[in-house]
Design a protein around this motif. Structure first.
Motif, PDB file in Angstrom:
ATOM      1  N   ALA A 186       0.841  -1.208   0.000  1.00  0.00           N
ATOM      2  CA  ALA A 186       0.000   0.000   0.000  1.00  0.00           C
ATOM      3  C   ALA A 186       0.874   1.255   0.000  1.00  0.00           C
ATOM      4  N   ILE A 187       2.029   1.180   0.662  1.00  0.00           N
ATOM      5  CA  ILE A 187       2.940   2.334   0.683  1.00  0.00           C
ATOM      6  C   ILE A 187       3.516   2.572  -0.720  1.00  0.00           C
ATOM      7  N   SER A 188       3.941   1.487  -1.398  1.00  0.00           N
ATOM      8  CA  SER A 188       4.464   1.635  -2.781  1.00  0.00           C
ATOM      9  C   SER A 188       3.395   2.228  -3.679  1.00  0.00           C
ATOM     10  N   ASN A 189       2.171   1.700  -3.593  1.00  0.00           N
ATOM     11  CA  ASN A 189       1.097   2.188  -4.463  1.00  0.00           C
ATOM     12  C   ASN A 189       0.804   3.659  -4.215  1.00  0.00           C
ATOM     13  N   PHE A 190       0.811   4.033  -2.947  1.00  0.00           N
ATOM     14  CA  PHE A 190       0.516   5.417  -2.580  1.00  0.00           C
ATOM     15  C   PHE A 190       1.571   6.354  -3.192  1.00  0.00           C
ATOM     16  N   ILE A 191       2.842   5.978  -3.066  1.00  0.00           N
ATOM     17  CA  ILE A 191       3.919   6.849  -3.562  1.00  0.00           C
ATOM     18  C   ILE A 191       3.880   6.929  -5.096  1.00  0.00           C
ATOM     19  N   ARG A 192       3.501   5.815  -5.720  1.00  0.00           N
ATOM     20  CA  ARG A 192       3.402   5.825  -7.187  1.00  0.00           C
ATOM     21  C   ARG A 192       2.287   6.776  -7.629  1.00  0.00           C
ATOM     22  N   LYS A 193       1.166   6.693  -6.965  1.00  0.00           N
ATOM     23  CA  LYS A 193       0.026   7.546  -7.359  1.00  0.00           C
ATOM     24  C   LYS A 193       0.280   9.014  -7.029  1.00  0.00           C
ATOM     25  N   LYS A 194       0.810   9.268  -5.831  1.00  0.00           N
ATOM     26  CA  LYS A 194       0.939  10.658  -5.390  1.00  0.00           C
ATOM     27  C   LYS A 194       2.125  11.376  -6.044  1.00  0.00           C
ATOM     28  N   PHE A 195       3.240  10.644  -6.211  1.00  0.00           N
ATOM     29  CA  PHE A 195       4.451  11.322  -6.691  1.00  0.00           C
ATOM     30  C   PHE A 195       4.919  10.820  -8.054  1.00  0.00           C
ATOM     31  N   ASN A 196       4.201   9.880  -8.650  1.00  0.00           N
ATOM     32  CA  ASN A 196       4.658   9.260  -9.900  1.00  0.00           C
ATOM     33  C   ASN A 196       6.040   8.639  -9.746  1.00  0.00           C
ATOM     34  N   LEU A 231       7.534   8.984 -15.158  1.00  0.00           N
ATOM     35  CA  LEU A 231       7.410   9.792 -16.369  1.00  0.00           C
ATOM     36  C   LEU A 231       8.770  10.033 -17.034  1.00  0.00           C
ATOM     37  N   SER A 232       9.753  10.415 -16.224  1.00  0.00           N
ATOM     38  CA  SER A 232      11.068  10.716 -16.821  1.00  0.00           C
ATOM     39  C   SER A 232      11.942   9.472 -16.890  1.00  0.00           C
ATOM     40  N   GLY A 233      11.628   8.451 -16.108  1.00  0.00           N
ATOM     41  CA  GLY A 233      12.457   7.239 -16.063  1.00  0.00           C
ATOM     42  C   GLY A 233      13.740   7.433 -15.269  1.00  0.00           C
ATOM     43  N   LEU A 234      13.896   8.606 -14.635  1.00  0.00           N
ATOM     44  CA  LEU A 234      15.154   8.915 -13.940  1.00  0.00           C
ATOM     45  C   LEU A 234      15.018   8.721 -12.425  1.00  0.00           C
ATOM     46  N   PRO A 235      16.168   8.509 -11.743  1.00  0.00           N
ATOM     47  CA  PRO A 235      16.106   8.411 -10.287  1.00  0.00           C
ATOM     48  C   PRO A 235      15.525   9.692  -9.680  1.00  0.00           C
ATOM     49  N   ALA A 236      14.754   9.532  -8.605  1.00  0.00           N
ATOM     50  CA  ALA A 236      14.113  10.699  -7.993  1.00  0.00           C
ATOM     51  C   ALA A 236      14.126  10.561  -6.479  1.00  0.00           C
ATOM     52  N   ALA A 237      14.066  11.707  -5.783  1.00  0.00           N
ATOM     53  CA  ALA A 237      13.990  11.697  -4.310  1.00  0.00           C
ATOM     54  C   ALA A 237      12.888  12.639  -3.877  1.00  0.00           C
ATOM     55  N   MET A 238      12.169  12.278  -2.808  1.00  0.00           N
ATOM     56  CA  MET A 238      11.163  13.217  -2.272  1.00  0.00           C
ATOM     57  C   MET A 238      10.971  12.958  -0.786  1.00  0.00           C
ATOM     58  N   ASN A 239      10.288  13.897  -0.145  1.00  0.00           N
ATOM     59  CA  ASN A 239      10.020  13.751   1.286  1.00  0.00           C
ATOM     60  C   ASN A 239       8.670  13.098   1.491  1.00  0.00           C
ATOM     61  N   ILE A 240       8.608  12.201   2.427  1.00  0.00           N
ATOM     62  CA  ILE A 240       7.326  11.572   2.745  1.00  0.00           C
ATOM     63  C   ILE A 240       7.080  11.681   4.253  1.00  0.00           C
ATOM     64  N   TYR A 241       5.849  11.943   4.616  1.00  0.00           N
ATOM     65  CA  TYR A 241       5.494  12.205   6.012  1.00  0.00           C
ATOM     66  C   TYR A 241       4.790  11.001   6.637  1.00  0.00           C
ATOM     67  N   SER A 242       4.887  10.927   7.944  1.00  0.00           N
ATOM     68  CA  SER A 242       4.189   9.885   8.693  1.00  0.00           C
ATOM     69  C   SER A 242       2.691   9.923   8.370  1.00  0.00           C
ATOM     70  N   SER A 243       2.144  11.121   8.185  1.00  0.00           N
ATOM     71  CA  SER A 243       0.709  11.253   7.891  1.00  0.00           C
ATOM     72  C   SER A 243       0.388  10.638   6.521  1.00  0.00           C
ATOM     73  N   ASP A 244       1.351  10.716   5.561  1.00  0.00           N
ATOM     74  CA  ASP A 244       1.151  10.058   4.258  1.00  0.00           C
ATOM     75  C   ASP A 244       1.024   8.552   4.461  1.00  0.00           C
ATOM     76  N   ILE A 245       1.890   8.030   5.316  1.00  0.00           N
ATOM     77  CA  ILE A 245       1.892   6.576   5.545  1.00  0.00           C
ATOM     78  C   ILE A 245       0.574   6.152   6.191  1.00  0.00           C
ATOM     79  N   ARG A 246       0.077   6.997   7.101  1.00  0.00           N
ATOM     80  CA  ARG A 246      -1.214   6.700   7.740  1.00  0.00           C
ATOM     81  C   ARG A 246      -2.310   6.606   6.690  1.00  0.00           C
ATOM     82  N   GLU A 247      -2.265   7.541   5.755  1.00  0.00           N
ATOM     83  CA  GLU A 247      -3.274   7.544   4.687  1.00  0.00           C
ATOM     84  C   GLU A 247      -3.117   6.285   3.828  1.00  0.00           C
ATOM     85  N   ALA A 248      -1.868   5.965   3.491  1.00  0.00           N
ATOM     86  CA  ALA A 248      -1.608   4.789   2.649  1.00  0.00           C
ATOM     87  C   ALA A 248      -2.077   3.495   3.325  1.00  0.00           C
ATOM     88  N   LEU A 249      -1.929   3.451   4.658  1.00  0.00           N
ATOM     89  CA  LEU A 249      -2.227   2.199   5.382  1.00  0.00           C
ATOM     90  C   LEU A 249      -3.694   2.046   5.772  1.00  0.00           C
TER      91      LEU A 249
END
Ligand code: ADP
Ligand code: MG
Length: 337
Positions: A186-196, A231-249
């Motif tokens: 669920a965490i992987s899916n959430f990050i894919r949807k929210k941040f591509n 989209l770009s196929g390139l390595p990417a970094a972003m910040n993720i919050y505990s509240s995001d994980i709560r939503e994902a779970l």
């Protein structure tokens, strides 16, 4: 019980091997890598997990018990043999130990027999099975032999087992194929949807363990996550919050709460009243998710406790059984002389 005894918690995420005298000897991930052309096993445990997701085409990696059922019998039995040898060496195997194995409650009769056959093939003199919720309850120190109902919820990798135990037996039990792995997914899916951004399974699990939270009262701020932008196929970094994980779970955790509630609904009133007094005990690695006890307590209006060392609870239960004369809670003992 006399003679050499070896206990095995054959979990969907981790396998633990223990003995009557030495306690827990090894605790390793239930992973194997093998050559897909010959099915020859190349590595098991930590070594195999480290290769997961990074194997060249001539090597395959898998979790043979992924969904709480045995996805590949041959590989499961090879893995079992290698773990036993690694834990106790060939010498004990020559003296033919008695094995006590705990397998997920949801497995079929055919799979139970298959595990027993694999253990006999690995050199065991006898193989007894123990039901996972019973082992978890004993490991958690619950008074399972009393005429007092207790509820144990074991949240592993592939399955959540909810059980009401009384007088040494299982009065009600439900096995749900939603547990730690589904939370990670669920965490992987959430990050894919929210941040591509696509992340690997182990990255998702690391995030869950580092900042995972099931309830707003436990918040761990922010973590940096790396993956590949879709989209770009390139390595990417972003910040993720505990509240995001709560939503994902939210979805997998709701399923776990629902199965606890439906099990309670089908539990006889006398046992329900005991559970009201004594509460629910959480075991298994999934019980380490912060705030999960608070969430379940809030949704069920019951007291909820996390057992000590929830990861090892089943193995500790097996050890207690091997040390006692508690043969009646072992099931389907088979022997080959
Ligand atoms: P199994 O009995 O199925 O082998 P375990 O009881 O070993 O499973 O639990 C494994 C699960 O626990 C995995 O999904 C893992 O991600 C999860 N887990 C382990 N530690 C934590 C933690 N600190 N927070 C949340 N989940 C955790
Ligand atoms: Mg387990």
């Amino acid at each position: 019980m006399t003679g050499n005894y070896i206990g095995i918690d054959l979990g969907t995420a981790n396998t633990i091997v223990c003995t009557k005298h030495d306690g827990i000897i090894i605790r390793e991930p239930s992973y194997v890598t093998y050559d897909p052309r010959t099915n020859r096993v190349l590595a098991v445990g930590n070594e195999a997990k480290n290769m997961y997701g990074k194997t060249p085409p001539n090597i395959s990696a898998m979790r043979p018990l992924r969904e709480g059922v045995i996805a590949d019998f041959g590989l499961t039995s090879e893995m079992l043999k290698i773990f036993i040898r690694k834990a106790v060496g060939n010498s004990i195997l020559i003296s033919r130990p008695n094995l006590v194995i705990c397998i997920p409650y949801g497995v079929t009769d055919v799979e139970r027999k298959a595990v027993q056959e694999a253990a006999l093939e690995a050199g065991a003199k006898s193989v007894a099975l123990i039901e996972e919720p019973v082992a978890a309850a004993i490991g958690a120190g619950l008074p399972i032999h009393e005429a007092r109902g207790c509820m144990v919820v074991d949240i592993g990798g592939g399955t959540t087992e909810v059980a009401v135990i009384s007088l040494g037996g299982i009065a009600r039990s439900v096995s749900l194929r939603v547990a730690g792995d589904k939370c990670t997914e669920a965490i992987s899916n959430f990050i894919r949807k929210k941040f591509n951004v696509m992340i690997g399974d182990s990255t998702a699990e690391d995030i869950k363990i580092a900042i995972g939270s099931a309830h707003p009262s436990t918040d761990f701020g922010v973590a940096e996550v790396r993956g590949r932008n879709i989209l770009s196929g390139l390595p990417a970094a972003m910040n993720i919050y505990s509240s995001d994980i709560r939503e994902a779970l939210e979805e997998p955790l709701n399923s776990i709460v629902d199965v606890i509630k439906t099990t309670l609904e089908s539990t006889p009133p006398e046992l329900c009243s005991d559970i009201y007094d004594n509460g629910i005990v959480l075991t298994g690695g999934g019980a380490l998710l912060c705030g999960l006890d608070t969430l379940i307590a809030e949704k069920t209006h019951l007291k909820v406790f996390v057992s000590q060392n929830p990861h090892d609870c089943v193995a500790n239960g097996i050890i207690k059984v091997m040390r006692s004369k508690d043969k009646d809670i072992l099931i389907e003992k088979i022997r080959r002389d």
